[in-house]
Design an enzyme around this catalytic site. Sequence first.
Site, PDB file in Angstrom:
ATOM      1  N   LYS A   1     -11.806  -5.047  -5.933  1.00  0.00           N
ATOM      2  CA  LYS A   1     -12.654  -3.892  -6.228  1.00  0.00           C
ATOM      3  C   LYS A   1     -11.851  -2.679  -6.656  1.00  0.00           C
ATOM      4  CE  LYS A   1     -13.157  -2.822  -1.281  1.00  0.00           C
ATOM      5  NZ  LYS A   1     -13.059  -4.066  -0.585  1.00  0.00           N
TER       6      LYS A   1
ATOM      7  N   LYS B   1       0.823  -1.217   0.000  1.00  0.00           N
ATOM      8  CA  LYS B   1       0.000   0.000   0.000  1.00  0.00           C
ATOM      9  C   LYS B   1       0.851   1.259   0.000  1.00  0.00           C
ATOM     10  CE  LYS B   1      -4.341  -1.755   0.675  1.00  0.00           C
ATOM     11  NZ  LYS B   1      -5.636  -1.882   1.271  1.00  0.00           N
TER      12      LYS B   1
ATOM     13  N   LYS C   1      -6.329 -12.026  -8.172  1.00  0.00           N
ATOM     14  CA  LYS C   1      -7.621 -12.111  -7.494  1.00  0.00           C
ATOM     15  C   LYS C   1      -8.556 -10.983  -7.950  1.00  0.00           C
ATOM     16  CE  LYS C   1      -7.407  -9.368  -3.350  1.00  0.00           C
ATOM     17  NZ  LYS C   1      -7.986  -9.161  -2.059  1.00  0.00           N
TER      18      LYS C   1
HETATM   19  P1  ATP Z   1      -8.880  -4.030  -2.406  1.00  0.00           P
HETATM   20  O1  ATP Z   1      -9.137  -4.074  -3.890  1.00  0.00           O
HETATM   21  O2  ATP Z   1      -9.006  -2.668  -1.797  1.00  0.00           O
HETATM   22  O3  ATP Z   1      -7.668  -4.803  -1.998  1.00  0.00           O
HETATM   23  P2  ATP Z   1     -10.577  -6.255  -1.925  1.00  0.00           P
HETATM   24  O4  ATP Z   1     -11.710  -6.341  -2.886  1.00  0.00           O
HETATM   25  O5  ATP Z   1      -9.401  -7.113  -2.196  1.00  0.00           O
HETATM   26  O6  ATP Z   1     -10.124  -4.780  -1.754  1.00  0.00           O
HETATM   27  P3  ATP Z   1     -10.708  -6.410   0.984  1.00  0.00           P
HETATM   28  O7  ATP Z   1     -11.467  -5.267   1.588  1.00  0.00           O
HETATM   29  O8  ATP Z   1      -9.219  -6.397   1.065  1.00  0.00           O
HETATM   30  O9  ATP Z   1     -11.201  -6.588  -0.531  1.00  0.00           O
HETATM   31  O10 ATP Z   1     -11.219  -7.771   1.589  1.00  0.00           O
HETATM   32  C1  ATP Z   1     -12.449  -7.984   2.230  1.00  0.00           C
HETATM   33  C2  ATP Z   1     -12.618  -9.460   2.442  1.00  0.00           C
HETATM   34  O11 ATP Z   1     -12.912 -10.124   1.211  1.00  0.00           O
HETATM   35  C3  ATP Z   1     -11.376 -10.161   2.995  1.00  0.00           C
HETATM   36  O12 ATP Z   1     -11.777 -11.145   3.934  1.00  0.00           O
HETATM   37  C4  ATP Z   1     -10.755 -10.806   1.779  1.00  0.00           C
HETATM   38  O13 ATP Z   1      -9.995 -11.948   2.112  1.00  0.00           O
HETATM   39  C5  ATP Z   1     -11.991 -11.172   0.951  1.00  0.00           C
HETATM   40  N1  ATP Z   1     -11.695 -11.170  -0.481  1.00  0.00           N
HETATM   41  C6  ATP Z   1     -11.326 -10.094  -1.205  1.00  0.00           C
HETATM   42  N2  ATP Z   1     -11.161 -10.404  -2.503  1.00  0.00           N
HETATM   43  C7  ATP Z   1     -11.429 -11.739  -2.607  1.00  0.00           C
HETATM   44  C8  ATP Z   1     -11.433 -12.657  -3.704  1.00  0.00           C
HETATM   45  N3  ATP Z   1     -11.142 -12.279  -4.917  1.00  0.00           N
HETATM   46  N4  ATP Z   1     -11.776 -13.953  -3.455  1.00  0.00           N
HETATM   47  C9  ATP Z   1     -12.094 -14.335  -2.208  1.00  0.00           C
HETATM   48  N5  ATP Z   1     -12.108 -13.515  -1.133  1.00  0.00           N
HETATM   49  C10 ATP Z   1     -11.783 -12.235  -1.317  1.00  0.00           C
END
Ligand code: ATP
Length: 338
Positions: A204, A119, A201
């Site tokens: 968002k 980050k 992965k």
């Molecule tokens: P960012 O894009 O800001 O990293 P993110 O979409 O990856 O956000 P987080 O807020 O970091 O989401 O994660 C929220 C929850 O969702 C966490 O428990 C994370 O492990 C889960 N998660 C996020 N993306 C995935 C994915 N692609 N598959 C499964 N679980 C996910």
Amino acid sequence: METEATERKKVIFSAIQPSGTITLGNYLGALKNWIDLQDDYNCIFALADLHTITVRQEPAKFRHNALEAYALLLACGIDIEKSPFFIQSQVNTHAQLAWILNCYTQFGELQRMTQFKDKSAKHADNVNAGLFTYPSLMAADILLYQADLVPVGADQKQHLELSRNIAERFNGIYSPTFTVPDPYIPKQGARIMSLQEPTRKMSKSDENVNAYVAVLDKPDDIMRKFKRAVTDSDACVRRAEGKDGVNNLMGIYSCVTGLTDEQIEKEFEGKGYGDFKTAVGEAVIEHLRPIQERYADFMKNKDYMEQCYTESAKLALSISSRTLNKVMKKIGFIPKAF
Ligand code: ATP
Ligand code: LTN
């Protein structure tokens, strides 16, 4: 000592940041599990909005995102009669314990966190102290509720490990104070990949909106995104190494229909990717439809939501104050006489 007639249910704590739209990855990878845990555990859930300001937020948008995330999680099935679901910034004990835990966390430990490294590279213009000490706030969230288990994705494992170390250190310096939390690995852990680059992965914060499906996306958009999903030239619906795009679509289809890989392979025998993608799109749209409807109802009923997060915050404050008071007493702060 009182003996308990029934065995105490284990405590589960988890939180999610309202940092943008919630994706199908968040839902299938994390939220859907939360819902299923509510009957078997004492669950406590939070919207981790204090964590979110480690990245600069525009006030009106931030407020909207938080309310949207709250409504959406209720719509996904969090039942506040069973599991308090509060907003972190409304429960003061979190910021208080986070400060204290900062003084029991080493600079070097925080420096090793890979999320901090990622980050700070991504937001090089705003590498603030909050981004650095983010894991001690997360430790406070968990330790305040004496959580036994914490469902987290792979990306948060290192932070949970640090929470365990902080808890053990504090318990060692004073006397047992915190339950040392274990990670909760769901039976069926879904890791949803990007629809455009299926080795990464689904996230968002992806700049390409076609890479992720948001839980609140309109049916037409969901279908369009699945139709454009990257696959391969094999033209056969089967799970195999190297077929990342198809494997991902099969995983998603399996999560929303409950079908096994074999059943899916059978269903699409002799059919092309076009039919398969349409079926995945339709299944996801149908799965999300009732969630989207409930979401719209909650957003029309803000008073009800206010009641939900207020009641939950009161309960969270009373549980967490017990831990915070214990901690402060052990450290040697003068007890409050009011
Ligand atoms: P960012 O894009 O800001 O990293 P993110 O979409 O990856 O956000 P987080 O807020 O970091 O989401 O994660 C929220 C929850 O969702 C966490 O428990 C994370 O492990 C889960 N998660 C996020 N993306 C995935 C994915 N692609 N598959 C499964 N679980 C996910
Ligand atoms: N850092 C987590 C959200 C989070 C959390 C927590 C998760 C904040 N506090 C406590 C589990 C337990 C994230 O960004 N996914």
